[in-house]
Design an enzyme around this catalytic site. Structure first.
Site, mmCIF file in Angstrom:
data_model
loop_
_atom_site.group_PDB
_atom_site.id
_atom_site.type_symbol
_atom_site.label_atom_id
_atom_site.label_comp_id
_atom_site.label_asym_id
_atom_site.label_seq_id
_atom_site.Cartn_x
_atom_site.Cartn_y
_atom_site.Cartn_z
ATOM 1 N N GLU A 236 1.308 8.721 1.068
ATOM 2 C CA GLU A 236 1.149 7.345 0.604
ATOM 3 C C GLU A 236 1.172 6.345 1.755
ATOM 4 O O GLU A 236 1.599 6.656 2.853
ATOM 5 C CB GLU A 236 2.266 6.983 -0.388
ATOM 6 N N VAL B 62 -2.562 10.166 10.782
ATOM 7 C CA VAL B 62 -3.047 11.175 9.839
ATOM 8 C C VAL B 62 -4.497 11.552 10.117
ATOM 9 O O VAL B 62 -4.901 12.694 9.873
ATOM 10 C CB VAL B 62 -2.865 10.704 8.375
ATOM 11 N N GLY C 257 5.231 8.588 6.929
ATOM 12 C CA GLY C 257 4.472 8.530 5.683
ATOM 13 C C GLY C 257 3.028 8.896 5.942
ATOM 14 O O GLY C 257 2.728 9.706 6.815
ATOM 15 N N GLU C 258 2.118 8.303 5.173
ATOM 16 C CA GLU C 258 0.664 8.495 5.246
ATOM 17 C C GLU C 258 0.246 9.963 5.276
ATOM 18 O O GLU C 258 -0.774 10.320 5.864
ATOM 19 C CB GLU C 258 0.050 7.732 6.421
ATOM 20 N N ALA C 259 1.033 10.841 4.662
ATOM 21 C CA ALA C 259 0.744 12.279 4.556
ATOM 22 C C ALA C 259 0.802 13.000 5.897
ATOM 23 O O ALA C 259 0.292 14.115 6.023
ATOM 24 C CB ALA C 259 -0.604 12.532 3.884
#
Length: 344
Positions: A166, A108, A308-310
């Protein structure tokens, strides 16, 4: 989540916000739509890019949409259910990955840098994981309400869009449990490989979801109680951030399964609350496609991601920037001296 916050925070305060959320600015949307008809292209030829430019204008509340100041927010929390072996990684990885975000070493970080986004990482009491929801609620009301409030406080004025995501080992199991409680179906329909568990891991995840539903059945009286019983601190914070963005007229890009499950709590409470949200990508988590259909959301991309992790939401920022670049930068037929459609 500091001691200075309101010790009497309650979910009722959050529920009372829903009827007060602002709706779309139709005048701004109409202005943007009218501008689209003048650009040097056949009507509709840019497909969703045209729709996204108008959508941004409608929710930013200005006829000329902007994507100059995007923000990415990653909320991190730990889950008590990890002790059941629902993840391929230990719970300690949540904190380790947060440090990786801070050091600039995660995916990210690269994606946010590529679109010029301000990346913020919010740690949700990583040394205090939520309770094991197979034994009772994951959170008490105060902790859940404070997490929602913390997410709301992460939203500031002055940026054009917020991509949310998240980090939390075990949270795809929490997401599956949330979706199963909110929308029905069998746990096996909602669980997926997450960080890469094998068939035995999938079975364990389904068993944990089943046990969580049974243990909390009496307390899950509405969507916010379902969030309290089966969710996580980072998922509650995402829901809070989405609410605050709505109040501040900031469009939102949702990430994958866990993030969308957090947003789905708001949808279940009031189906209008996600109108200012789009979904950046469709995760390979099988529950995500099912959830998107329920929410009526068409993802911008399907790249086979499940990080994940945006990460997928941040990629969505690039699509929005392209939509705005065309909307603002293209010449009109009149400016370019190009003939418009016959009969116009």
């Amino acid at each position: 989540m500091s001691d200075s916050q309101d010790e009497n925070a309650s979910l009722d305060e959050i529920r009372q916000l829903l009827p007060e959320l602002p709706g779309p600015d139709m005048d701004a949307g109409t202005t943007a739509l009218q501008h689209q008809t003048k650009l040097t292209k056949p009507a509709g030829s840019l497909g969703r890019l045209e729709e996204l430019a108008v959508w941004l204008a409608t929710w930013q509340g200005r006829g000329r949409p902007s994507m100059d100041r995007p923000r990415v927010a990653v909320f991190a929390g730990n889950h008590g259910i990890t002790e059941h072996g629902v993840s391929a990684y230990p719970a300690s990885v949540t904190e380790q990955m947060v440090q990786n975000f801070i050091n600039g070493g995660a995916a990210v970080n690269q994606l946010a840098g590529n679109v010029g986004a301000d990346l913020r990482v919010y740690e949700m009491a990583l040394d205090q994981p939520t309770g094991d929801f197979t034994q009772g609620p994951a959170m008490n009301e105060e902790d859940c309400a404070l997490a929602l409030s913390y997410g709301m406080m992460s939203v500031e004025e002055g940026f054009d869009v917020m991509a949310v995501g998240e980090m939390g080992i075990g949270n795809t199991t929490a997401a599956a449990a949330l979706c199963c409680a909110l929308f029905g179906g069998e746990p096996s329909n909602w669980v997926g490989s997450g960080t890469g568990v094998d068939e035995a891991g999938l079975t364990r995840k389904a068993e944990v979801v089943t046990a969580g539903l049974a243990a909390n059945e009496a307390e899950m009286t509405d969507p916010f109680e379902i969030l309290r019983c089966l969710g996580g601190l980072e998922l509650a914070a995402i829901a809070g951030a989405i609410l605050a963005c709505r109040m501040g007229r900031i469009p939102v890009v949702l990430d994958g399964f866990a993030c969308t499950a957090a947003a789905a709590v708001l949808h279940a409470a009031d189906s209008r609350t996600l109108d200012h949200c789009i979904v950046g990508h469709q995760s390979v988590e099988p529950g995500h496609a099912r959830l998107l259909e329920i929410l009526g959301k068409k993802p911008l991309m399907d790249l086979g991601m499940r990080l994940g992790e945006a990460s997928g939401a941040t990629l969505g920022i690039q699509v929005l920037q392209s939509a705005v670049a065309c909307h603002i930068g293209m010449a009109t037929f009149e400016e370019a001296g190009v003939s418009g459609p016959v009969g116009s």
